[in-house]
Structure formats: C-alpha cells, structure tokens
Design an enzyme around this catalytic site. Structure first.
Site, mmCIF file in Angstrom:
data_model
loop_
_atom_site.group_PDB
_atom_site.id
_atom_site.type_symbol
_atom_site.label_atom_id
_atom_site.label_comp_id
_atom_site.label_asym_id
_atom_site.label_seq_id
_atom_site.Cartn_x
_atom_site.Cartn_y
_atom_site.Cartn_z
ATOM 1 N N LYS A 122 0.866 -1.191 0.000
ATOM 2 C CA LYS A 122 0.000 0.000 0.000
ATOM 3 C C LYS A 122 0.893 1.229 0.000
ATOM 4 C CE LYS A 122 -2.447 1.555 3.788
ATOM 5 N NZ LYS A 122 -1.865 2.905 3.989
ATOM 6 N N GLU A 124 0.713 5.822 -0.321
ATOM 7 C CA GLU A 124 -0.144 7.001 -0.220
ATOM 8 C C GLU A 124 -0.022 7.904 -1.451
ATOM 9 O OE1 GLU A 124 0.717 9.059 3.458
ATOM 10 O OE2 GLU A 124 0.379 7.259 4.660
ATOM 11 N N GLU A 191 -9.069 7.797 3.915
ATOM 12 C CA GLU A 191 -8.939 8.144 5.339
ATOM 13 C C GLU A 191 -9.493 9.535 5.632
ATOM 14 O OE1 GLU A 191 -5.081 7.297 6.995
ATOM 15 O OE2 GLU A 191 -5.579 8.251 8.907
HETATM 16 O O1 KIV Z 1 -0.655 2.756 8.698
HETATM 17 C C1 KIV Z 1 -1.857 2.564 8.921
HETATM 18 O O2 KIV Z 1 -2.270 2.066 9.968
HETATM 19 C C2 KIV Z 1 -2.814 2.980 7.892
HETATM 20 C C3 KIV Z 1 -4.257 2.909 8.243
HETATM 21 C C4 KIV Z 1 -4.614 4.065 9.097
HETATM 22 C C5 KIV Z 1 -5.119 2.823 7.068
HETATM 23 O O3 KIV Z 1 -2.428 3.374 6.837
#
Ligand code: KIV
Length: 273
Positions: A122, A124, A191
């Site tokens: 994942k 951003e 988020e």
């Molecule tokens: O790092 C994390 O915990 C996140 C969540 C808040 C989605 O990215």
C-alpha cells in the site's frame, strides 16, 4: 507447483476483495505488526491485515509515521505473514521508499514482496504517486492506494483534520480515485473524509474502497488494532469505536502480578518444580 494449488484454499486474495465488492459484502480490515496479534485477528475472521506504517506510532512511539524504515516495515511484515493463514496481507511502503523515483519505488516494493511474502503493498497519494504505482503494478505487484488524510504528508498539511472538505479538494479526490483504479490498484483506503464524498467515491469506483473515518457508505472498514482494542491512550477521534478496554485490563493484570511477586504469593507450590 501448479497455479491452481499456489493459493491455499480459503485464502483471501485481491480477487476475493473485488468479488466481495461486486456482491455487496463488506470488507473488514485491521492493522497488525507482530506474530501473536496477527494470528489472533486472522483466526477471528478478519478479511485483510494491514502491516501499517502506523507501526511507527503504536510500536515505536514516534509522533508521526515518517521515521519508520523499509527494513523495519519488512521486519513487521515477516512477523505478520508468518502468522496469517487466511487473510490478505498488505504491507505499507514507508515514507521515502517510493516518492519521486519509480525505479526506487519498484525496488522497495520488490523487497517487501520477496522478503515478507506479503500479498500486496500500500502507498499514499493519487496523481503524484502515479508513476511509482504504474511501475510497481507493471512488475505484477498488487497495489492498494491511500487517499484523503495521508499521514506521510503531515508536514505539508500540519494537521490530522478531516480532508477534502472544499469542493475543489473533493473533486480532486474523486479524480484520484478513478486514476488509481485506471492505474490498476486493486483497492483504495480512504482516510478521514466526509462520509457523503466517500460514498460517492466508492460508488464511482469498481474496486473496493476501504474507509477509516470515511463513514459507512464505503465497501469496508479498517482500524488500527491497538486503537480499537483500547491499548493506545489519549487518542479518541470521532470515527474510532473502541471494542475493548485492553489498556486498562493489561495495567490491572500487571499491577496484580507486581503485588503477588512483592508479597511472595507468586509462585505458589503448584507453580514450581
Ligand atoms: O498505517 C496505517 O495504519 C494505515 C491505516 C490508518 C489505514 O495506513
């Protein structure tokens, strides 16, 4: 090993999440950073586990997610993957491991996949991260996007307040949602954005949109495990539902242990050899 047997039976894959969206089934996701907690939440039926860079906060006590390194994320990823039998495991790409240079981004993502055995990464950002996302996906690595409040940009925004509250920001968020889908992301975390906007984003995308502080109109929810269990202290945003008061329970158990040791009632005769 044939491709048919590569994925363990019952294992959640990126396709499972897509199918869940198509069938209107909600996706439940939580963070985990270590073997023991990951095993517990997997056994409890969680669909996806996020090895979040929030490990910088809850595991290491940093005020932001920025300091955590790629090596540290890999360490947490390895611990979680070893425990999880069923859920999809997604590992966050830490700050500085993918911004700017797509080749560097690919290298970081490859390290995560090779060294942890996770199912996906994942990262951003929308348009600004597009080249890195494209490059990572071109190597066959599934990418989950992350829009709205993006904690790795905290120094640019200066606040963790709700995002996309102006029509201009809302339009940009919807555009970025469609861009991430077009780039081939299999899912997006949204988020801390207004619920109506999140619902619109979810409806406009055919990939699952998983919210945190984004209301109930999206395809699933993610929370930081230590927040929902009541282990973290002094953090109570409106979106957070605490399912337990584990912090208090742990403190109570530890103070009873301290008392027992000090008064000599632990160990007793049955607790020795
Ligand atoms: O790092 C994390 O915990 C996140 C969540 C808040 C989605 O990215």
């Amino acid at each position: 090993m044939s491709t048919a047997t590569h994925v363990a039976q019952g294992k959640v894959t990126t396709r499972t999440l897509l199918k869940m969206k198509e069938e209107g089934k909600k996706i439940a996701m939580l963070t985990a950073y270590d073997y023991s907690m990951a095993a517990l939440i997997d056994q409890a039926g969680i669909d996806a586990v996020l090895v979040g860079d929030s490990a910088a906060n809850v595991m290491a006590g940093h005020p932001t997610t920025l300091p955590i390194t790629l090596d540290q994320m890999i360490y947490h990823g390895v611990s979680v993957v070893r425990a999880v039998k069923r859920a999809l495991v997604v590992v966050d790409m830490p700050f500085g491991s993918y911004q700017g240079d797509p080749i560097e981004a690919l290298r970081s993502a490859v390290r995560i996949m090779k060294e942890t055995g996770a199912d996906a990464v994942k990262l951003e950002g929308g348009e600004a991260a597009a080249d890195s996302i494209r490059k990572i996906i071109s190597a066959g690595i599934p990418v989950m996007g992350h829009l709205g409040l993006t904690p790795q940009s905290i120094n640019q925004f200066g606040t963790y307040s709700v995002r996309a509250t102006t029509s201009q920001e809302a339009d940009k968020l919807l555009k970025d949602t469609l861009l991430l889908e077009e780039l081939g992301c299999f899912s997006i975390v949204l988020e801390k954005v207004p619920a109506k906007l999140a619902e619109k984003a979810s409806r406009s995308a055919s990939i699952p949109v998983i919210g945190i502080g984004a209301g109930g109109g999206v395809d699933g929810q993610v929370l930081v495990l230590h927040d929902m269990l009541g282990i973290t202290q002094g953090f109570s945003p409106r979106f957070l539902r605490r399912y337990h008061n584990l912090g208090q329970e742990i403190a109570g158990a530890v103070s009873r242990y301290v008392e027992d040791v000090k008064e000599g009632s632990f160990p007793n005769e049955k607790e020795q050899y």
